[in-house]
Design a protein around this motif. Sequence first.
Motif, PDB file in Angstrom:
ATOM      1  N   TYR A   1       0.777  -1.232  -0.014  1.00 22.28           N
ATOM      2  CA  TYR A   1      -0.026  -0.038  -0.168  1.00 22.28           C
ATOM      3  C   TYR A   1       0.802   1.156  -0.059  1.00 22.28           C
ATOM      4  CZ  TYR A   1      -4.566  -2.348   0.903  1.00 22.28           C
ATOM      5  OH  TYR A   1      -5.606  -2.972   0.597  1.00 22.28           O
ATOM      6  N   ILE A   2       1.912   1.277   0.993  1.00 18.02           N
ATOM      7  CA  ILE A   2       2.840   2.427   0.896  1.00 18.02           C
ATOM      8  C   ILE A   2       3.330   2.686  -0.407  1.00 18.02           C
ATOM      9  CG2 ILE A   2       4.892   3.369   1.943  1.00 18.02           C
ATOM     10  CD1 ILE A   2       3.928   1.942   4.745  1.00 18.02           C
ATOM     11  N   ILE A   3       3.963   1.625  -1.056  1.00 17.64           N
ATOM     12  CA  ILE A   3       4.799   1.720  -2.287  1.00 17.64           C
ATOM     13  C   ILE A   3       3.921   2.224  -3.251  1.00 17.64           C
ATOM     14  CG2 ILE A   3       5.764   0.334  -4.200  1.00 17.64           C
ATOM     15  CD1 ILE A   3       6.901  -1.519  -1.836  1.00 17.64           C
ATOM     16  N   ALA A   4       2.607   1.674  -3.346  1.00 15.74           N
ATOM     17  CA  ALA A   4       1.640   2.158  -4.487  1.00 15.74           C
ATOM     18  C   ALA A   4       1.350   3.679  -4.287  1.00 15.74           C
ATOM     19  CB  ALA A   4       0.256   1.475  -4.400  1.00 15.74           C
ATOM     20  N   ALA A   5       1.056   4.328  -3.045  1.00 15.16           N
ATOM     21  CA  ALA A   5       0.764   5.340  -2.516  1.00 15.16           C
ATOM     22  C   ALA A   5       1.947   6.290  -3.041  1.00 15.16           C
ATOM     23  CB  ALA A   5       0.383   5.628  -1.109  1.00 15.16           C
ATOM     24  N   LEU A   6       3.091   5.964  -2.656  1.00  8.03           N
ATOM     25  CA  LEU A   6       4.211   6.831  -3.346  1.00  8.03           C
ATOM     26  C   LEU A   6       4.386   6.896  -4.687  1.00  8.03           C
ATOM     27  CD1 LEU A   6       6.882   5.562  -0.567  1.00  8.03           C
ATOM     28  CD2 LEU A   6       5.729   7.491  -0.528  1.00  8.03           C
TER      29      LEU A   6
ATOM     30  N   TYR B   1      -7.136   9.050 -15.999  1.00 11.81           N
ATOM     31  CA  TYR B   1      -7.201   8.622 -14.669  1.00 11.81           C
ATOM     32  C   TYR B   1      -7.499   7.043 -14.841  1.00 11.81           C
ATOM     33  CZ  TYR B   1      -6.356  12.659 -11.711  1.00 11.81           C
ATOM     34  OH  TYR B   1      -5.985  13.700 -11.241  1.00 11.81           O
ATOM     35  N   ILE B   2      -8.020   6.481 -15.788  1.00 11.32           N
ATOM     36  CA  ILE B   2      -8.269   5.049 -15.758  1.00 11.32           C
ATOM     37  C   ILE B   2      -6.855   4.214 -16.101  1.00 11.32           C
ATOM     38  CG2 ILE B   2      -9.045   3.122 -17.524  1.00 11.32           C
ATOM     39  CD1 ILE B   2     -11.596   4.900 -17.999  1.00 11.32           C
ATOM     40  N   LEU B   3      -5.915   4.906 -16.827  1.00 11.69           N
ATOM     41  CA  LEU B   3      -4.711   4.432 -17.018  1.00 11.69           C
ATOM     42  C   LEU B   3      -4.031   4.668 -15.827  1.00 11.69           C
ATOM     43  CD1 LEU B   3      -3.730   5.594 -20.441  1.00 11.69           C
ATOM     44  CD2 LEU B   3      -4.144   3.414 -19.968  1.00 11.69           C
ATOM     45  N   PHE B   4      -4.043   5.534 -14.975  1.00  7.77           N
ATOM     46  CA  PHE B   4      -3.540   5.958 -13.882  1.00  7.77           C
ATOM     47  C   PHE B   4      -3.644   5.100 -12.828  1.00  7.77           C
ATOM     48  CE2 PHE B   4      -3.434   7.805  -9.524  1.00  7.77           C
ATOM     49  CZ  PHE B   4      -1.995   8.230  -9.383  1.00  7.77           C
ATOM     50  N   PHE B   5      -4.837   4.565 -12.531  1.00 10.78           N
ATOM     51  CA  PHE B   5      -5.512   3.525 -11.350  1.00 10.78           C
ATOM     52  C   PHE B   5      -5.074   2.286 -12.049  1.00 10.78           C
ATOM     53  CE2 PHE B   5      -7.903   7.264  -9.505  1.00 10.78           C
ATOM     54  CZ  PHE B   5      -7.588   6.907  -8.285  1.00 10.78           C
ATOM     55  N   VAL B   6      -5.199   1.882 -13.101  1.00  8.63           N
ATOM     56  CA  VAL B   6      -4.641   0.700 -13.854  1.00  8.63           C
ATOM     57  C   VAL B   6      -3.320   0.413 -13.303  1.00  8.63           C
ATOM     58  CG1 VAL B   6      -4.347  -0.907 -15.866  1.00  8.63           C
ATOM     59  CG2 VAL B   6      -6.665   0.106 -15.552  1.00  8.63           C
ATOM     60  N   PHE B   7      -2.503   1.259 -13.650  1.00 11.92           N
ATOM     61  CA  PHE B   7      -1.277   1.441 -13.210  1.00 11.92           C
ATOM     62  C   PHE B   7      -0.860   1.421 -11.753  1.00 11.92           C
ATOM     63  CE2 PHE B   7      -0.020   3.593 -17.506  1.00 11.92           C
ATOM     64  CZ  PHE B   7       0.686   2.187 -17.917  1.00 11.92           C
ATOM     65  N   VAL B   8      -1.628   2.024 -10.921  1.00 11.94           N
ATOM     66  CA  VAL B   8      -1.658   1.977  -9.550  1.00 11.94           C
ATOM     67  C   VAL B   8      -1.803   0.565  -9.110  1.00 11.94           C
ATOM     68  CG1 VAL B   8      -2.592   2.871  -7.231  1.00 11.94           C
ATOM     69  CG2 VAL B   8      -1.622   4.281  -9.014  1.00 11.94           C
ATOM     70  N   TRP B   9      -2.893  -0.236  -9.638  1.00 15.14           N
ATOM     71  CA  TRP B   9      -3.306  -1.563  -9.214  1.00 15.14           C
ATOM     72  C   TRP B   9      -2.118  -2.481  -9.650  1.00 15.14           C
ATOM     73  CZ3 TRP B   9      -6.152  -4.107  -6.311  1.00 15.14           C
ATOM     74  CH2 TRP B   9      -6.481  -5.348  -6.742  1.00 15.14           C
ATOM     75  N   SER B  10      -1.560  -2.182 -10.661  1.00 10.73           N
ATOM     76  CA  SER B  10      -0.698  -3.152 -11.202  1.00 10.73           C
ATOM     77  C   SER B  10       0.424  -2.920 -10.353  1.00 10.73           C
ATOM     78  CB  SER B  10      -0.289  -2.940 -12.779  1.00 10.73           C
ATOM     79  OG  SER B  10      -1.186  -2.806 -13.590  1.00 10.73           O
ATOM     80  N   ILE B  11       0.929  -1.977  -9.966  1.00 12.18           N
ATOM     81  CA  ILE B  11       2.209  -1.679  -8.968  1.00 12.18           C
ATOM     82  C   ILE B  11       2.025  -2.438  -7.655  1.00 12.18           C
ATOM     83  CG2 ILE B  11       3.504  -0.054  -7.658  1.00 12.18           C
ATOM     84  CD1 ILE B  11       4.594  -0.175 -10.611  1.00 12.18           C
ATOM     85  N   PHE B  12       0.619  -2.059  -7.142  1.00  9.76           N
ATOM     86  CA  PHE B  12       0.189  -2.744  -6.024  1.00  9.76           C
ATOM     87  C   PHE B  12       0.240  -4.302  -6.099  1.00  9.76           C
ATOM     88  CE2 PHE B  12      -3.511  -4.329  -3.270  1.00  9.76           C
ATOM     89  CZ  PHE B  12      -2.839  -3.878  -2.092  1.00  9.76           C
ATOM     90  N   ARG B  13      -0.481  -4.851  -7.144  1.00  5.18           N
ATOM     91  CA  ARG B  13      -0.415  -6.258  -7.203  1.00  5.18           C
ATOM     92  C   ARG B  13       1.042  -6.771  -7.360  1.00  5.18           C
ATOM     93  NH1 ARG B  13      -3.966  -9.160  -5.375  1.00  5.18           N
ATOM     94  NH2 ARG B  13      -3.731 -10.698  -6.800  1.00  5.18           N
ATOM     95  N   PHE B  14       1.924  -6.027  -8.054  1.00  5.04           N
ATOM     96  CA  PHE B  14       3.342  -6.626  -8.369  1.00  5.04           C
ATOM     97  C   PHE B  14       3.980  -6.749  -7.044  1.00  5.04           C
ATOM     98  CE2 PHE B  14       7.823  -5.531  -8.733  1.00  5.04           C
ATOM     99  CZ  PHE B  14       8.289  -6.531  -9.547  1.00  5.04           C
ATOM    100  N   PHE B  15       3.953  -5.620  -6.007  1.00  7.99           N
ATOM    101  CA  PHE B  15       4.586  -5.735  -4.874  1.00  7.99           C
ATOM    102  C   PHE B  15       4.168  -6.447  -4.014  1.00  7.99           C
ATOM    103  CE2 PHE B  15       6.701  -1.910  -6.796  1.00  7.99           C
ATOM    104  CZ  PHE B  15       8.186  -2.255  -6.101  1.00  7.99           C
ATOM    105  N   GLN B  16       2.659  -6.644  -3.796  1.00  6.86           N
ATOM    106  CA  GLN B  16       2.134  -7.905  -2.845  1.00  6.86           C
ATOM    107  C   GLN B  16       2.455  -9.142  -3.359  1.00  6.86           C
ATOM    108  OE1 GLN B  16      -2.203  -7.643  -3.825  1.00  6.86           O
ATOM    109  NE2 GLN B  16      -2.607  -7.288  -1.577  1.00  6.86           N
ATOM    110  N   ALA B  17       2.885  -9.208  -4.595  1.00  5.67           N
ATOM    111  CA  ALA B  17       3.542 -10.695  -4.969  1.00  5.67           C
ATOM    112  C   ALA B  17       5.053 -10.778  -4.407  1.00  5.67           C
ATOM    113  CB  ALA B  17       3.288 -10.974  -6.292  1.00  5.67           C
ATOM    114  N   LYS B  18       5.516  -9.660  -4.593  1.00  9.72           N
ATOM    115  CA  LYS B  18       7.121  -9.721  -4.540  1.00  9.72           C
ATOM    116  C   LYS B  18       7.601  -9.560  -3.100  1.00  9.72           C
ATOM    117  CE  LYS B  18       8.192 -10.587  -8.833  1.00  9.72           C
ATOM    118  NZ  LYS B  18       8.704 -11.649  -9.035  1.00  9.72           N
TER     119      LYS B  18
END
Length: 154
Positions: free
Chosen positions: A32-37, A136-153
């Motif tokens: 969450y913190i990484i995605a917020a940053l 904003y659609i692209l922005f939130f898709v990227f934020v979601w992707s970053i979040f999911r990537f770091f959740q897994a890693k």
Amino acid sequence: MKNTAKQWKKSSLSSLQKKQSFSDRNKERQAYIIAALFSSLVGTYLDLFFVGIGMYHFPMRLFPEIFSVNIVFTLLVLPVSAVLFLYMADRMRFPSRCIMILGIGIAVVFIEKASEHLGWFIHHTDWNHTYSFFGYILFFVFVWSIFRFFQAKI
């Protein structure tokens, strides 16, 4: 007579096994913190770019002699919104998440128009609010992707 205990199908044992450990919750917080940053950083640089080319500007902002962008938005509103989005999106299935992202895109158009009416935001005459819708659609898709990537890693 032999006493044997049978586990009930709905016993609390299975729910205890599903609870996250402290380290798992800590890892989720880090995502969450990484995605917020990430959202704050991307939002700030996009605003700097668009303000720099004159597509919009912020007449009301903190420290106008220092910052050309609205730092309250990029450093507070955007990351908090991103975390709220991620919290809800993480609990949704794919179709619901897509509908929510589309809804955010639509809401942004109306929020921008209201912000312009209040004098917080001024767009260039060439600006089209569909840019914000898709942006904003692209922005939130990227934020979601970053979040999911770091959740897994993490």
